[in-house]
Design a protein around this motif. Structure first.
Motif, PDB file in Angstrom:
ATOM      1  N   UNK A 180      15.167  13.318  -2.824  1.00  0.00           N
ATOM      2  CA  UNK A 180      14.046  13.339  -1.883  1.00  0.00           C
ATOM      3  C   UNK A 180      14.430  12.688  -0.559  1.00  0.00           C
ATOM      4  N   UNK A 181      13.870  13.234   0.515  1.00  0.00           N
ATOM      5  CA  UNK A 181      13.943  12.598   1.826  1.00  0.00           C
ATOM      6  C   UNK A 181      12.555  12.100   2.189  1.00  0.00           C
ATOM      7  N   UNK A 182      12.499  10.892   2.696  1.00  0.00           N
ATOM      8  CA  UNK A 182      11.209  10.340   3.121  1.00  0.00           C
ATOM      9  C   UNK A 182      11.390   9.750   4.516  1.00  0.00           C
ATOM     10  N   UNK A 183      10.641  10.240   5.472  1.00  0.00           N
ATOM     11  CA  UNK A 183      10.667   9.610   6.789  1.00  0.00           C
ATOM     12  C   UNK A 183       9.783   8.370   6.721  1.00  0.00           C
ATOM     13  N   UNK A 184      10.293   7.262   7.208  1.00  0.00           N
ATOM     14  CA  UNK A 184       9.561   6.003   7.096  1.00  0.00           C
ATOM     15  C   UNK A 184       8.962   5.635   8.457  1.00  0.00           C
ATOM     16  N   UNK A 185       7.656   5.519   8.474  1.00  0.00           N
ATOM     17  CA  UNK A 185       6.944   5.137   9.697  1.00  0.00           C
ATOM     18  C   UNK A 185       6.504   3.684   9.558  1.00  0.00           C
ATOM     19  N   UNK A 186       6.200   3.082  10.698  1.00  0.00           N
ATOM     20  CA  UNK A 186       5.752   1.694  10.655  1.00  0.00           C
ATOM     21  C   UNK A 186       4.577   1.528   9.681  1.00  0.00           C
ATOM     22  N   UNK A 187       3.639   2.507   9.724  1.00  0.00           N
ATOM     23  CA  UNK A 187       2.448   2.353   8.865  1.00  0.00           C
ATOM     24  C   UNK A 187       2.724   2.679   7.399  1.00  0.00           C
ATOM     25  N   UNK A 188       3.850   3.401   7.114  1.00  0.00           N
ATOM     26  CA  UNK A 188       4.114   3.694   5.701  1.00  0.00           C
ATOM     27  C   UNK A 188       5.149   2.738   5.100  1.00  0.00           C
ATOM     28  N   UNK A 189       5.705   1.893   5.931  1.00  0.00           N
ATOM     29  CA  UNK A 189       6.727   0.948   5.457  1.00  0.00           C
ATOM     30  C   UNK A 189       6.265   0.147   4.229  1.00  0.00           C
ATOM     31  N   UNK A 190       5.011  -0.372   4.243  1.00  0.00           N
ATOM     32  CA  UNK A 190       4.598  -1.180   3.080  1.00  0.00           C
ATOM     33  C   UNK A 190       4.588  -0.409   1.760  1.00  0.00           C
ATOM     34  N   UNK A 191       4.593   0.939   1.829  1.00  0.00           N
ATOM     35  CA  UNK A 191       4.551   1.722   0.589  1.00  0.00           C
ATOM     36  C   UNK A 191       5.937   1.963  -0.015  1.00  0.00           C
ATOM     37  N   UNK A 192       6.994   1.563   0.703  1.00  0.00           N
ATOM     38  CA  UNK A 192       8.355   1.840   0.194  1.00  0.00           C
ATOM     39  C   UNK A 192       8.563   1.386  -1.244  1.00  0.00           C
ATOM     40  N   UNK A 193       8.146   0.141  -1.588  1.00  0.00           N
ATOM     41  CA  UNK A 193       8.358  -0.274  -2.981  1.00  0.00           C
ATOM     42  C   UNK A 193       7.662   0.664  -3.961  1.00  0.00           C
ATOM     43  N   UNK A 194       6.520   1.210  -3.577  1.00  0.00           N
ATOM     44  CA  UNK A 194       5.806   2.143  -4.453  1.00  0.00           C
ATOM     45  C   UNK A 194       6.606   3.411  -4.699  1.00  0.00           C
ATOM     46  N   UNK A 195       7.308   3.873  -3.657  1.00  0.00           N
ATOM     47  CA  UNK A 195       8.140   5.073  -3.815  1.00  0.00           C
ATOM     48  C   UNK A 195       9.324   4.763  -4.725  1.00  0.00           C
ATOM     49  N   UNK A 196       9.963   3.621  -4.466  1.00  0.00           N
ATOM     50  CA  UNK A 196      11.147   3.268  -5.249  1.00  0.00           C
ATOM     51  C   UNK A 196      10.760   3.002  -6.713  1.00  0.00           C
ATOM     52  N   UNK A 197       9.602   2.411  -6.907  1.00  0.00           N
ATOM     53  CA  UNK A 197       9.100   2.179  -8.264  1.00  0.00           C
ATOM     54  C   UNK A 197       9.009   3.508  -9.030  1.00  0.00           C
ATOM     55  N   UNK A 198       8.452   4.516  -8.329  1.00  0.00           N
ATOM     56  CA  UNK A 198       8.338   5.845  -8.946  1.00  0.00           C
ATOM     57  C   UNK A 198       9.731   6.429  -9.260  1.00  0.00           C
ATOM     58  N   UNK A 199      10.655   6.257  -8.312  1.00  0.00           N
ATOM     59  CA  UNK A 199      12.027   6.747  -8.523  1.00  0.00           C
ATOM     60  C   UNK A 199      12.656   6.109  -9.745  1.00  0.00           C
ATOM     61  N   UNK A 200      12.521   4.797  -9.854  1.00  0.00           N
ATOM     62  CA  UNK A 200      13.132   4.079 -10.982  1.00  0.00           C
ATOM     63  C   UNK A 200      12.605   4.611 -12.302  1.00  0.00           C
ATOM     64  N   UNK A 201      11.313   4.911 -12.334  1.00  0.00           N
ATOM     65  CA  UNK A 201      10.717   5.426 -13.567  1.00  0.00           C
ATOM     66  C   UNK A 201      11.216   6.843 -13.859  1.00  0.00           C
ATOM     67  N   UNK A 202      11.730   7.522 -12.835  1.00  0.00           N
ATOM     68  CA  UNK A 202      12.208   8.900 -13.008  1.00  0.00           C
ATOM     69  C   UNK A 202      13.720   9.014 -12.861  1.00  0.00           C
ATOM     70  N   UNK A 203      14.434   7.983 -13.232  1.00  0.00           N
ATOM     71  CA  UNK A 203      15.886   7.968 -13.000  1.00  0.00           C
ATOM     72  C   UNK A 203      16.575   9.151 -13.690  1.00  0.00           C
ATOM     73  N   UNK A 204      15.989   9.673 -14.750  1.00  0.00           N
ATOM     74  CA  UNK A 204      16.605  10.815 -15.443  1.00  0.00           C
ATOM     75  C   UNK A 204      16.383  12.106 -14.660  1.00  0.00           C
ATOM     76  N   UNK A 205      15.332  12.162 -13.852  1.00  0.00           N
ATOM     77  CA  UNK A 205      14.997  13.396 -13.146  1.00  0.00           C
ATOM     78  C   UNK A 205      15.416  13.360 -11.676  1.00  0.00           C
ATOM     79  N   UNK A 206      15.460  12.165 -11.097  1.00  0.00           N
ATOM     80  CA  UNK A 206      15.693  12.034  -9.653  1.00  0.00           C
ATOM     81  C   UNK A 206      17.015  11.305  -9.430  1.00  0.00           C
ATOM     82  N   UNK A 207      17.934  11.990  -8.775  1.00  0.00           N
ATOM     83  CA  UNK A 207      19.268  11.408  -8.598  1.00  0.00           C
ATOM     84  C   UNK A 207      19.416  10.664  -7.288  1.00  0.00           C
ATOM     85  N   UNK A 208      18.472  10.892  -6.406  1.00  0.00           N
ATOM     86  CA  UNK A 208      18.760  10.489  -5.051  1.00  0.00           C
ATOM     87  C   UNK A 208      17.481  10.397  -4.240  1.00  0.00           C
TER      88      UNK A 208
END
Lengths: 409, 402
Positions: B160-188
């Motif tokens: 996945x590509x995610x453009x990070x804006x000043x207002x979405x910066x605080x949500x980054x951990x939420x995205x990474x949390x989701x990625x970690x839970x999907x480590x078998x499905x999401x490589x990158x």
């Protein structure tokens, strides 16, 4: 060029992980070489400032060797302290000198301070007192004198810098031939094509959007043909005369990546016989295993005499396999001579700072980055900063460098 | 955030020996994303021109993988042929898409043609019709949809590509949390800081010696805060939430070498638990042994289910040793975990093209260089060439120094 770039190893060096760095201790010099691009503006630099630069360079570049340049570094009164300081930081100090001031006593003091390599700038264009109007082949006499001086003292590597002009291009084989015969005494030969700023009606130069007077560069030339030497041409001349010499690794250009700005040959042989060149896999293995073990890349090996174990590289490098069989043939003819010490000699071709396709093309992964007022810059551009505050930008008058396509509605 | 360069590996990539490169098939797109810097000028490119660029890219960069980008590549009619052409030449094709046009049938056809990876651009700045007003964490729902689609397909990697804006910066951990839970499905996942040219009254913009009306390139005048997100800031934020978030490798800037333009953290874990990360030495070993064997650097490994053999890197890598320790402890508590498959997942922080001290600071060793009219350019600058014939150079006129 005779060797396709696909067959060469691109050094893994970058701006932040590079084996080399550069400091200048003075801009004074006792010779006036025609290719010189350093202007006399400041004289000797304060030692404290130099020490600070050395530490910052190591932190920024992760370098293992520092070139002490100038100007003529041997004119700098505290040169021994500079060498000592670099060596104490665990780095390899190297001096770039014209050799005029180098006595056996000074050499011994520098060696004791930790100096690893002396790179002599010797070529026929320098018109040294006593060496006026000599050919490059005749200049080998002076090179021999310096090589012998270091050989007598021992424990110091010896190299030569030669500026190559269009008229001296064809005499490169004379220099290489001498270097091959002295493989035990000479570890490095850098053939550097003449660099200059072209004064031409079609070209103007700007700094920060303002035009500058390019005549302020002492090396400026009005003759485009002066700039005709390239690494590819030098490589052709060398391979034409010595079929056993082929390059193994390179650096490309920053704006024209297809150019070879830095092209290296590693020659293996004994005092009696040259076996040939090491291949790209050897260059790669040396760089990557050195980095795995030491955490930084390799600028030059501590010992230029690797011994028989160099042939182990035949397992990975097919070029070494050829040298191995040449060694055995030599052994069959004359075992005594073949068992003499085996040396590696590095011949590198360099094409500094040039304008290509309307842009300044620098060495991508340059080994000679330096600090100017805290900023990391290419040392070949230092005087653009000192004279004008920033690198010059060339501009072709009247014509666009490239016509843009029409923007569609 | 202060990163210790001694603990990071600088990728050995350069302009002429680089695992990645980039080709654009079209500049048409069916979305209008806020951070997009591609202009609609030419539409679909002729297939022959695309093929020529692919060959030129391979010749110039020795690439291991090539991004097929745009515009939206899936609206390019001959997309299958492009993927096929690349795969036949030994390059791993990667499609950068918004996913809107991706159906299971198309995905199957692309897989058959040799596609190695989908890279979905999914974030809250895209104004997708069905996802208006959603925040970054809500949009994990859409990411899950795509990840599941690719998982069903099998054999193709998902990023996945995610453009990070000043207002979405605080949500980054939420995205990474989701990625970690999907480590078998999401490589990158690539978290890319918003890039825009800072338009200022005290600056002129030049192209090939002509002063440029910068509004012909970009009309929006971003505030300095909007475009000041750095990889260091993103890294700091993520490390606060995930103490095990340690980077292993980076690329620096061309004009500001102290910057980290590209910063990578590679997780090692199973679908139930993240055990740790790869260290610098592991990344170095992967790059150099791949290169010794194949004469090119590694863009991504073919099989993201690296397996337990990855723990063998413990021999010289402290980070993996720690991960191995976690795996052993966890397995002692719950022996079923010994049977879990072990995956790797890369989190990339990227900071494109920016202006620092009056100079354009690009990624030194950029993995997205592209062939354009006989030369290799940074793909983020393509439109400067297409629209004006050269690169935009900022020049301050307000004073001597910016």
């Amino acid at each position: 060029m005779s060797v396709p770039k696909e067959a060469l190893y691109r050094f893994p060096w970058s701006k932040t992980d590079n084996p080399g760095a550069w400091i200048e201790v003075t801009d004074e010099c006792d010779l006036h070489c025609p290719g010189c691009y350093r202007h006399r503006l400041e004289g000797h630099r304060p030692l404290d400032e130099l020490k600070r630069d050395v530490l910052t360079l190591r932190r920024t570049l992760n370098c293992e060797r520092i070139a002490i340049a100038g100007g003529e570094p041997l004119l700098y009164p505290r040169i021994v302290e500079v060498v000592d300081f670099i060596a104490r930081q665990g780095m390899k100090p190297m001096i770039l000198t014209n050799g005029e001031r180098l006595t056996p006593e000074l050499t011994s003091r520098l060696k004791k301070a930790g100096l690893k390599l002396v790179l002599f700038h010797v070529d026929s264009s320098q018109q040294r007192p006593g060496w006026e109007n000599k050919t490059e082949a005749e200049m080998n006499g002076l090179r021999q004198k310096f090589a012998d001086l270091l050989w007598e003292i021992g424990g110091l590597q010896c190299g030569f810098n030669i500026t190559v002009f269009p008229p001296t291009l064809s005499s490169i084989p004379d220099i290489i031939s001498w270097a091959r015969a002295n493989i035990h005494k000479v570890q490095h030969v850098s053939l550097i094509s003449f660099r200059s700023v072209l004064l031409h009606d079609d070209w103007t130069y700007e700094v920060n959007g303002r035009p500058i007077d390019a005549r302020k560069f002492q090396c400026a030339t009005a003759h485009p043909e002066d700039l005709a030497v390239s690494t590819e041409k030098m490589a052709e001349v060398i391979s034409g005369r010595f079929p056993d010499m082929r390059p193994c690794a390179y650096l490309g250009g920053t704006t024209s990546p297809e150019t070879c700005k830095f092209l290296i040959f590693l020659v293996l042989g004994t005092q009696n016989r040259i076996y040939g060149s090491l291949g790209p896999k050897t260059a790669e293995l040396v760089q990557v295993f050195y980095h795995l073990a030491k955490g930084h890349y390799c600028s030059f090996q501590d010992s230029p005499a690797p011994g028989m174990k160099v042939f182990l590289l035949a397992l990975a490098d097919r070029h070494v396999r050829k040298l191995w069989s040449r060694f055995w043939r030599a052994f069959a003819r004359n075992p005594g001579a073949a068992l003499k010490k085996i040396y590696v000699q590095c011949i590198n071709l360099q094409q500094p700072n040039e304008i290509l396709n309307g842009k300044i093309n620098l060495c991508d992964g340059c080994l000679n980055m330096m600090l100017h007022r805290g900023q990391l810059i290419h040392s070949c551009q230092l005087d653009e900063y000192r004279l004008f505050g920033a690198p010059i930008v060339p501009r072709k008058r009247g014509k666009e460098e490239e016509s843009p396509p029409g923007r569609q509605p | 955030m202060d990163l210790d360069r001694n603990e990071l590996y600088r990728f050995p990539w350069s302009k002429t020996d680089n695992p990645g490169s980039w080709v654009e098939v079209t500049d048409d797109c069916d979305l209008t994303c806020e951070g997009c810097y591609r202009h609609r000028l030419q539409g679909h490119r002729p297939l022959e021109a695309v093929k020529e660029d692919i060959l030129a890219n391979q010749r110039m960069t020795r690439c291991d993988s090539m991004a097929i980008a745009g515009g939206e590549p899936l609206i390019y009619p001959q997309i299958i042929e492009v993927v096929d052409f690349m795969a036949r030449r030994g390059i791993k094709p990667v499609i950068l898409t918004n996913g809107e046009k991706l159906t299971p049938d198309l995905a199957t056809a692309l897989k058959k043609a040799g596609l190695a990876k989908f890279h979905f651009h999914v974030d809250s700045g895209q104004e997708r019709p069905a996802w208006k007003g959603k925040n970054e964490v809500d949009i994990n729902g859409l990411r899950q949809h795509f990840a599941d689609l690719v998982w069903e397909l099998g054999g193709v990697q998902c990023g996945f590509n995610v453009t990070v804006y000043r207002q979405t910066l605080p949500y980054l951990p939420g995205i990474v949390e989701w990625c970690r839970a999907n480590i078998h499905k999401v490589q990158h996942i690539s978290l890319i800081a918003l890039r825009l040219i800072p338009i200022r009254d005290d600056t002129d913009y030049w192209v090939n010696g002509r002063k440029l009306d910068i509004s012909s390139y970009q009309t929006r005048r971003p505030s300095p805060e909007e475009i000041s997100i750095t990889t260091e800031e993103m890294f700091g934020l993520l490390q606060e939430h995930f103490p095990d978030f340690h980077a292993c490798a980076y690329l620096s800037g061309t004009s500001a070498p102290h910057t980290h333009k590209y910063l990578i953290t590679t997780y090692v874990g199973s679908r139930r638990k993240i055990y740790g990360v790869l260290g610098a030495k592991s990344m170095e070993a992967v790059q150099i042994f791949y290169h010794l064997a194949k004469n090119r650097y590694c863009a991504f490994i073919k099989n993201p289910a690296a397996g337990k053999k990855i723990f063998a890197l413990s021999v010289f890598d402290q980070e993996i040793r720690r991960a191995f320790g976690n795996f052993v402890r966890s397995s002692l508590r719950n022996p079923a975990r010994l049977l879990d498959r072990i995956y790797v997942q890369s989190i990339h922080l990227q900071q494109p093209n920016e202006i620092i001290d009056g100079q354009v600071n690009l990624c030194d060793g950029c993995a997205n260089m592209m062939h354009y009219r006989g030369r290799m350019i940074h793909s983020c600058r393509l439109d400067e060439y297409r629209m004006f014939g050269g690169e935009i150079i900022p020049a301050w006129h307000g004073g001597d120094e910016p």
